[in-house]
Design a protein around this motif. Structure first.
Motif, PDB file in Angstrom:
ATOM      1  N   LEU A  85       0.795  -1.239  -0.079  1.00  0.00           N
ATOM      2  CA  LEU A  85       0.189  -0.379   0.367  1.00  0.00           C
ATOM      3  C   LEU A  85       1.050   1.550   0.207  1.00  0.00           C
ATOM      4  O   LEU A  85       1.003   2.529  -0.564  1.00  0.00           O
ATOM      5  CB  LEU A  85      -0.799  -0.002   1.564  1.00  0.00           C
ATOM      6  N   SER A  86       2.398   1.240   0.868  1.00  0.00           N
ATOM      7  CA  SER A  86       2.593   2.247   1.050  1.00  0.00           C
ATOM      8  C   SER A  86       3.163   2.554  -0.920  1.00  0.00           C
ATOM      9  O   SER A  86       3.092   3.568  -1.007  1.00  0.00           O
ATOM     10  CB  SER A  86       3.964   2.256   1.679  1.00  0.00           C
ATOM     11  N   TYR A  87       4.169   1.727  -1.480  1.00  0.00           N
ATOM     12  CA  TYR A  87       3.888   1.957  -2.700  1.00  0.00           C
ATOM     13  C   TYR A  87       2.973   2.614  -3.424  1.00  0.00           C
ATOM     14  O   TYR A  87       3.488   3.661  -4.493  1.00  0.00           O
ATOM     15  CB  TYR A  87       4.340   0.302  -3.402  1.00  0.00           C
ATOM     16  N   GLU A  88       1.778   2.417  -3.553  1.00  0.00           N
ATOM     17  CA  GLU A  88       1.450   3.063  -4.163  1.00  0.00           C
ATOM     18  C   GLU A  88       0.380   3.866  -3.785  1.00  0.00           C
ATOM     19  O   GLU A  88       0.209   5.389  -4.780  1.00  0.00           O
ATOM     20  CB  GLU A  88      -0.659   2.459  -3.862  1.00  0.00           C
ATOM     21  N   LEU A  89       1.144   4.770  -2.541  1.00  0.00           N
ATOM     22  CA  LEU A  89       0.548   5.633  -2.486  1.00  0.00           C
ATOM     23  C   LEU A  89       1.943   6.323  -2.175  1.00  0.00           C
ATOM     24  O   LEU A  89       1.574   8.023  -2.758  1.00  0.00           O
ATOM     25  CB  LEU A  89       0.267   6.259   0.022  1.00  0.00           C
ATOM     26  N   LEU A  90       2.854   6.057  -2.657  1.00  0.00           N
ATOM     27  CA  LEU A  90       4.000   6.738  -2.889  1.00  0.00           C
ATOM     28  C   LEU A  90       3.871   7.839  -4.092  1.00  0.00           C
ATOM     29  O   LEU A  90       3.562   7.429  -5.116  1.00  0.00           O
ATOM     30  CB  LEU A  90       5.516   6.712  -2.392  1.00  0.00           C
ATOM     31  N   ALA A  91       4.491   9.188  -4.366  1.00  0.00           N
ATOM     32  CA  ALA A  91       4.486   9.831  -4.656  1.00  0.00           C
ATOM     33  C   ALA A  91       5.297   9.016  -6.115  1.00  0.00           C
ATOM     34  O   ALA A  91       7.183   8.747  -5.867  1.00  0.00           O
ATOM     35  CB  ALA A  91       5.104  11.509  -4.958  1.00  0.00           C
ATOM     36  N   ASP A  92       5.371   9.617  -7.524  1.00  0.00           N
ATOM     37  CA  ASP A  92       6.700   8.542  -8.042  1.00  0.00           C
ATOM     38  C   ASP A  92       8.093   9.469  -8.009  1.00  0.00           C
ATOM     39  O   ASP A  92       8.872   8.350  -8.383  1.00  0.00           O
ATOM     40  CB  ASP A  92       5.557   9.449  -9.617  1.00  0.00           C
ATOM     41  N   THR A  93       8.367  10.602  -7.204  1.00  0.00           N
ATOM     42  CA  THR A  93       9.389  10.958  -7.256  1.00  0.00           C
ATOM     43  C   THR A  93       9.783  10.619  -5.823  1.00  0.00           C
ATOM     44  O   THR A  93      10.508  11.138  -4.735  1.00  0.00           O
ATOM     45  CB  THR A  93       9.404  12.522  -7.625  1.00  0.00           C
ATOM     46  N   GLY A  94       9.306   9.699  -5.245  1.00  0.00           N
ATOM     47  CA  GLY A  94       9.464  10.045  -3.579  1.00  0.00           C
ATOM     48  C   GLY A  94       9.732   9.083  -2.835  1.00  0.00           C
ATOM     49  O   GLY A  94      10.785   8.207  -3.970  1.00  0.00           O
ATOM     50  N   PHE A  95      10.321   9.135  -2.007  1.00  0.00           N
ATOM     51  CA  PHE A  95      11.344   8.055  -1.208  1.00  0.00           C
ATOM     52  C   PHE A  95      10.895   7.542   0.606  1.00  0.00           C
ATOM     53  O   PHE A  95      10.033   7.956   1.054  1.00  0.00           O
ATOM     54  CB  PHE A  95      12.809   8.675  -0.692  1.00  0.00           C
ATOM     55  N   MET A  96      11.537   6.136   1.112  1.00  0.00           N
ATOM     56  CA  MET A  96       9.840   5.626   1.443  1.00  0.00           C
ATOM     57  C   MET A  96      11.493   5.348   2.599  1.00  0.00           C
ATOM     58  O   MET A  96      12.222   4.587   2.173  1.00  0.00           O
ATOM     59  CB  MET A  96       9.756   4.140   1.615  1.00  0.00           C
ATOM     60  N   PHE A  97      11.286   4.790   3.699  1.00  0.00           N
ATOM     61  CA  PHE A  97      12.486   4.886   5.404  1.00  0.00           C
ATOM     62  C   PHE A  97      12.144   4.498   5.858  1.00  0.00           C
ATOM     63  O   PHE A  97      10.641   4.400   6.866  1.00  0.00           O
ATOM     64  CB  PHE A  97      13.064   6.459   5.631  1.00  0.00           C
ATOM     65  N   VAL A  98      12.833   2.822   6.237  1.00  0.00           N
ATOM     66  CA  VAL A  98      12.098   1.958   7.385  1.00  0.00           C
ATOM     67  C   VAL A  98      12.718   1.332   8.116  1.00  0.00           C
ATOM     68  O   VAL A  98      13.946   0.587   8.183  1.00  0.00           O
ATOM     69  CB  VAL A  98      11.421   0.842   6.025  1.00  0.00           C
ATOM     70  N   GLN A  99      12.425   2.455   9.247  1.00  0.00           N
ATOM     71  CA  GLN A  99      13.841   2.202  10.523  1.00  0.00           C
ATOM     72  C   GLN A  99      13.036   0.524  11.310  1.00  0.00           C
ATOM     73  O   GLN A  99      12.684   0.389  11.754  1.00  0.00           O
ATOM     74  CB  GLN A  99      14.015   2.879  10.995  1.00  0.00           C
ATOM     75  N   MET A 100      14.387  -0.039  11.533  1.00  0.00           N
ATOM     76  CA  MET A 100      14.224  -1.489  11.898  1.00  0.00           C
ATOM     77  C   MET A 100      15.721  -1.796  12.380  1.00  0.00           C
ATOM     78  O   MET A 100      16.655  -1.818  12.580  1.00  0.00           O
ATOM     79  CB  MET A 100      14.576  -3.004  10.360  1.00  0.00           C
ATOM     80  N   GLY A 101      15.392  -2.795  13.742  1.00  0.00           N
ATOM     81  CA  GLY A 101      16.807  -3.372  14.592  1.00  0.00           C
ATOM     82  C   GLY A 101      17.005  -4.601  13.718  1.00  0.00           C
ATOM     83  O   GLY A 101      17.007  -5.535  12.415  1.00  0.00           O
ATOM     84  N   ARG A 102      17.747  -5.516  14.066  1.00  0.00           N
ATOM     85  CA  ARG A 102      18.481  -6.522  14.010  1.00  0.00           C
ATOM     86  C   ARG A 102      18.043  -7.937  13.516  1.00  0.00           C
ATOM     87  O   ARG A 102      17.830  -8.810  12.802  1.00  0.00           O
ATOM     88  CB  ARG A 102      20.066  -6.817  14.611  1.00  0.00           C
ATOM     89  N   GLU A 103      16.191  -7.651  14.498  1.00  0.00           N
ATOM     90  CA  GLU A 103      16.067  -8.850  14.707  1.00  0.00           C
ATOM     91  C   GLU A 103      15.162  -9.404  13.354  1.00  0.00           C
ATOM     92  O   GLU A 103      15.448 -10.479  12.767  1.00  0.00           O
ATOM     93  CB  GLU A 103      15.070  -8.683  15.172  1.00  0.00           C
TER      94      GLU A 103
END
Length: 378
Positions: A85-103
Motif C-alpha cells: 500500500l505504501s508503494y501505491e501511495l508514494l509519489a513517483d518522485t517519492g522516497f520511503m524510509f523503514v527503520q528496523m532493528g536486527r531482529e
C-alpha cells in the motif's frame, strides 16, 4: 473523508479531538494501518512525497504503550501489506524510509524489494544504538550497536539532493587523496613527476595537475619564509590563501611516497554517507519506550522533501515525525492504532503547534477514527 461503501471500515472525523481543523490538510488517524492505508489509497494514491516508518520489530516484548508480540507469519503478512500500500501511495518522485532493528531487518528488506523491486533500493543507513549494559554471563550474540534504515525510491531514475551536515572540529580537517584512479573515466594518461598511470587514469587534466604542483611549491616556499611547519598544512594553506587574497579554493598537488596526492581543504560542511552514527536512535523528550530521535527525522525530511509536501508515518509511536514535520512546514498524515493516539500523541502535537509562530499562522489537523461500517456481508 469519502469512503467506499463496500468496505468493512471507514474513517470518521472526531471533531472534538481535531485541532484548528478548518485551516489544515494534516490528518491524525487512530486505527490499524492495514485498513487505514487501504482507505487512504482512494484519495492519496501517488500523492505522498515521503514515507517514514519505525514499525514493530517483532521482538516479543510487551511495553507500557504497546505490545510487540507477533508470530513471525502474522508479522510478515502485515508488513507485506503495508509495503504494498505504501508503494501505491508514494509519489513517483517519492522516497520511503523503514527503520528496523536486527531482529527481522534483512527479511524486511526482502519484503520491501518484493514490492518496490531491488532497482529502487538506495541505501541501508546505519544509526547508533548505545547499549550501556554490562554483561557478566556467557552470551548468545553480541549486543546490537545500531539500527538500520532501508531507503527505497518509487522510481529508480529519481535523483536525490546531496546531503551535507555541519562539520565538527574533528571532521573539519583537510586531507590528501590519491590522484590515481583505476576506475573507468576520461583517458587522462600522461607522465607526471616520473609517474605514469599504466592501468588507470589521473583524476585531473595535465594542465590542472601542473598548476596544482606549482601551487604546492609556492605554499612550501611561503611556509619556509614564515618558518612554519609544512606538516601543519591546513594552517599554512589557509594563511597562504588569506595572504594572497584568493577568494576560492586552489588545486594543490604533491608527490609523496611514490604517489601523486591532491589536497582536499578543510570545509565547514561535509557530505553525509550511509553512516549516520553521529545520531543516536533514541529520543529523550517523552516517556515513550522507544522514542525516535528528532534529528533522524529532521535529517530525512530536510533531505528529500520541500515545504508544503506531504509526509506519511503509518506507525506513529511517540509522534516525533509529526512534530518535526510541523516544525518544518510539511503537511503530514500520521496513523497509530493504540489508544494513546487520542491522548499522548495529541497532547504532544497540540503543544508543538501551539508554540509555533503567530496564532493566525498556526496550522492544525483533523482527527479521524477507524470504525466498522454498518454494512453486513451478504
Amino acid at each position: 473523508m469519502d469512503n467506499n461503501p463496500g468496505k468493512k471500515y471507514l474513517l470518521q472525523e472526531n471533531v472534538s479531538l481535531s485541532y484548528r481543523r478548518e485551516s489544515s490538510e494534516n490528518l491524525l488517524i487512530h486505527g490499524d494501518s492495514l485498513f487505514v492505508l487501504e482507505l487512504l489509497r482512494e484519495q492519496y494514491k501517488g500523492k505522498i512525497n515521503c514515507i517514514y516508518m519505525d514499525p514493530p520489530y517483532c521482538s516479543g516484548t510487551k511495553n507500557k504503550h504497546y505490545s510487540d508480540c507477533y508470530s513471525q507469519e502474522e508479522y510478515m503478512k502485515m508488513m507485506q501489506v503495508v509495503f504494498a500500500l505504501s508503494y501505491e501511495l508514494l509519489a513517483d518522485t517519492g522516497f520511503m524510509f523503514v527503520q528496523m532493528g536486527r531482529e527481522y531487518a534483512y527479511m524486511i528488506r526482502g519484503l520491501i524489494e518484493s514490492e518496490f523491486t531491488s532497482s529502487n533500493f538506495r541505501n541501508e543507513i546505519i544509526i547508533r544504538r548505545d547499549d550501556h549494559k554490562v554483561y557478566t554471563n556467557p552470551i548468545g550474540h553480541l549486543a546490537s550497536g545500531y539500527d538500520s534504515i532501508f531507503l527505497f525510491s518509487k522510481n529508480p531514475n529519481t535523483m536525490m539532493p546531496v546531503l551535507t551536515k555541519k562539520a565538527d572540529e574533528r571532521e573539519r580537517k583537510g586531507y590528501w587523496k590519491n590522484l590515481y584512479r583505476s576506475t573507468d573515466g576520461p583517458r587522462q594518461q600522461y607522465h607526471l613527476c616520473g609517474l605514469y598511470p599504466y592501468n588507470g587514469n589521473w583524476r585531473w587534466t595535465r594542465q590542472k595537475a601542473l598548476k596544482a604542483l606549482h601551487n604546492y611549491e609556492q605554499i612550501v616556499e611561503y611556509a619556509l619564509e614564515k618558518r612554519w611547519d609544512i606538516e601543519e598544512f591546513d594552517f599554512v594553506y589557509e594563511r597562504y590563501i588569506e595572504q594572497q587574497k584568493i577568494l576560492h579554493e586552489i588545486p594543490v598537488l604533491r608527490k609523496q611516497n611514490g604517489t601523486m596526492e591532491f589536497y582536499v581543504p578543510p570545509s565547514d560542511e561535509i557530505c553525509v554517507t550511509d553512516n549516520w552514527t553521529d545520531l543516536d536512535v533514541r529520543g529523550n523528550l517523552t516517556d515513550f519506550e522507544h522514542e525516535v530521535n528528532k534529528e533522524i527525522i529532521r535529517r530525512i525530511i530536510t533531505w528529500v522533501t520541500s515545504e508544503g509536501e506531504t509526509v506519511l508515518d503509518p506507525f506513529l509511536g511517540s509522534g516525533t515525525s509529526l512534530v518535526v514535520s510541523s516544525e518544518m512546514n510539511r503537511k503530514w498524515i500520521g496513523i497509530e492504532k493504540e489508544k494513546y493516539c487520542c491522548t499522548d500523541i495529541r497532547n504532544r502535537i497540540n503543544k508543538t503547534l501551539g508554540e509555533m509562530g503567530r496564532e493566525e499562522e498556526i496550522k492544525g489537523y483533523r482527527f479521524f477514527e477507524l470504525n466498522k461500517t454498518n454494512n453486513r456481508d451478504k
